[in-house]
Structures are given as structure tokens and as C-alpha cells.
Design an enzyme around this catalytic site. Structure first.
Site, PDB file in Angstrom:
ATOM      1  CD  GLU A   1      -3.432  -0.419   1.736  1.00  0.00           C
ATOM      2  OE1 GLU A   1      -4.217   0.367   1.192  1.00  0.00           O
ATOM      3  OE2 GLU A   1      -3.602  -0.860   2.888  1.00  0.00           O
TER       4      GLU A   1
ATOM      5  CE1 TYR B   1      -3.284  -4.436   0.954  1.00  0.00           C
ATOM      6  CE2 TYR B   1      -3.649  -3.362  -1.153  1.00  0.00           C
ATOM      7  CZ  TYR B   1      -4.007  -3.567   0.162  1.00  0.00           C
ATOM      8  OH  TYR B   1      -5.097  -2.917   0.678  1.00  0.00           O
TER       9      TYR B   1
ATOM     10  CG  ASP C   1      -2.305  -6.694   4.159  1.00  0.00           C
ATOM     11  OD1 ASP C   1      -2.882  -7.694   4.664  1.00  0.00           O
ATOM     12  OD2 ASP C   1      -2.842  -5.573   4.080  1.00  0.00           O
TER      13      ASP C   1
ATOM     14  CG  ASN D   1      -6.164  -7.741   3.461  1.00  0.00           C
ATOM     15  OD1 ASN D   1      -6.365  -7.255   4.571  1.00  0.00           O
ATOM     16  ND2 ASN D   1      -5.856  -6.994   2.403  1.00  0.00           N
TER      17      ASN D   1
ATOM     18  CG  ASP E   1      -4.263   0.238   8.842  1.00  0.00           C
ATOM     19  OD1 ASP E   1      -3.219   0.314   8.165  1.00  0.00           O
ATOM     20  OD2 ASP E   1      -5.381   0.066   8.337  1.00  0.00           O
TER      21      ASP E   1
END
Length: 255
Positions: free
Chosen positions: A34, A105, A146, A148, A246
Site C-alpha cells: 500500500e 498485497y 499483507d 488479508n 494500521d
DNA sequence: ATGGTGGGTTCCCCA
């Protein structure tokens, strides 16, 4: 050698934090997700001045991945096979020394059953197929980023509340487990079996102060890479302070 | 079921 992964949630907004973190931790490799900028907007010179080679695969506003490395980045791969130039920028691979790194990502997926969720499932399957085709699992292979997706309920602060929700659903966990079938291990679980270790805390719910987190940033390693891995460190401290991402950075300590 | 905050851009999208 230290390999780190960090969803920075905009590299330009996070520059002060990222530079301070690099100076403190001195990773040999840092995979970022990101970055939220075009390649030409990436603050390449700052990282080069810190002693890194830089590879980016960015896009405007959304997504974007980058790899910094103290050594040469060889055989750089941008995106998945067959993608057109307008595809979301989520995949960046490179060889660093004898280690093949793939920075990911993974699609967020919004909500189980949504259009974005269907795209997540399709996209994860394409990544797995790419990995199966391209990588020889007798080599040192390191997938990080990441993802997710949580592996299981140990990675979730409130498993009942998150039951079959996005980031925790059975289809997503099955898609993540597919990498295990290819010979890639969850390196964190090689060292730690208990739950309660998280890498992401939602801004919206103020989750960090109550430790309402999920473990969704991962290192998946071939046995050859795992044999060289001495431990996985989640730098929870980097989630605190002023203007944090975050996500916390995660470090793989390699021999 | 909803909304909360944060980043980047734009008259809202994405996480």
C-alpha cells in the site's frame, strides 16, 4: 539477515515513521505494501541514501508494492502473468542473494459474498498458480506481505465475533492453506503456537488500545528458507505513537 | 446492522 514486511498505508504519509524504523531496525530487505503512489512519486532517493536498492510497482491512489534491499535486486517480477497495464499493482518479486522473495498485497475483499470477495478468491488462486509454476520449492522461497487472511482462530481477538466474516472466512482460509500444499509454511507458527499475536488493528474501532487485532501479515517460507529462519518478530511498538500505519511491521530473522 | 478513523483524491473511494 533481516527480511521485513510492512503495510505502510501510504509511503508518502508514513515517510517519517518508515525512515525512523529503518534506522532503528536496519532490515536488509523491506517489503512494503500500500505505497499508494506512482513509481515516479516514490521517495526513492531517500531510501537510496540509506543504502538500499529500490524496486517499485506502484499505481495512483491505491495499492502498490515496493522492495528495498541492501543487496542487488535481481530478476524483478512485476505483477502476475497475463495482467494488463491497468491491473491493480499488488505483486512484486525479486531475488536477493540466494533467496527468492515475493511481496504480496492481497485483495481485501470487503465483505464475504461481495463482488470484491469474488475477485479476492480468483486473485488468490491466480497467485497460487503463479507460485506453483514459477518457483522450485527446493530453493529458498519467501512470500511475505499483507495477506488479508487469518490462518485460524488463534489469529483473531474475537473469533466468535469474526466467525465467517471477511479476513476470517473458510473460503479465504482454504485459499491461504493452498500455499501450504505447495510447500510454503507459516513461518510464525514454526516458532509460536499460542494465539493473541496480531499484525493489524482497525483504525475505525480504535482497536489498538484494546488489542483488538488480527494476524494477517505473514511470512510463508519453503522448507529451505525456513531452515535458515531463526524467528519471526512482530514489531507491535511500531503500531503506536504518532501517525502510525494500521499494520505493524513483521521481521523474519534469517541466518 | 451500523459506524467508527485515516489516506488520497475529489465533490467520494478504499481499507
Amino acid at each position: 539477515m533481516k527480511i521485513a514486511t510492512w503495510n505502510v498505508n501510504s509511503v508518502r504519509a508514513r515517510m517519517e515513521r518508515v525512515v525512523a524504523w529503518i534506522e532503528d531496525k536496519q532490515p536488509d530487505v523491506l517489503c512494503m505494501q500500500e505505497i499508494k503512489c506512482l513509481d515516479e512519486q516514490f521517495p526513492r532517493q531517500v531510501f537510496e541514501d540509506l543504502g538500499y536498492r529500490v524496486a517499485t510497482f506502484g499505481q495512483k491512489t491505491y495499492n502498490g508494492v515496493a522492495i528495498l534491499a541492501k543487496q542487488n535486486l535481481e530478476d524483478v517480477v512485476r505483477g502476475l502473468p497475463g495482467e494488463t497495464s491497468d491491473a491493480q499493482k499488488r505483486v512484486l518479486g525479486a531475488q536477493v542473494g540466494d533467496t527468492l522473495i515475493l511481496n504480496l498485497y492481497v485483495v481485501n475483499g470487503e465483505k464475504v459474498g461481495s463482488e470484491k470477495f469474488a475477485y479476492k478468491m480468483e486473485w488468490m488462486a491466480r497467485v497460487a498458480e503463479f507460485v506453483r509454476e514459477r518457483y522450485d520449492m527446493s530453493e529458498k522461497i519467501v512470500l511475505c506481505g499483507d495477506f488479508n487472511v487469518t490462518f485460524d482462530d488463534r489469529d483473531v481477538y474475537d473469533p466468535e465475533g469474526w466467525r465467517e466474516k471477511i479476513l476470517c472466512s473458510t473460503p479465504e482460509r482454504t485459499a491461504l492453506a493452498k500455499f501450504g500444499e505447495l510447500g510454503l509454511r507459516d513461518a510464525f507458527r514454526h516458532f509460536t503456537t499460542e494465539g493473541g499475536h496480531y499484525t493489524w488493528w482497525d483504525f475505525r474501532t480504535g482497536g489498538f488500545k484494546r488489542d483488538h487485532g488480527l494476524r494477517i501479515d505473514h511470512f510463508l517460507m519453503s522448507d529451505a528458507a525456513l531452515a535458515a529462519c531463526r524467528g519471526i518478530e512482530i514489531d507491535k511498538g511500531a503500531r503506536g505513537g504518532e501517525k502510525p500505519s494500521d499494520h505493524a511491521p513483521v521481521i523474519a530473522h534469517m541466518e
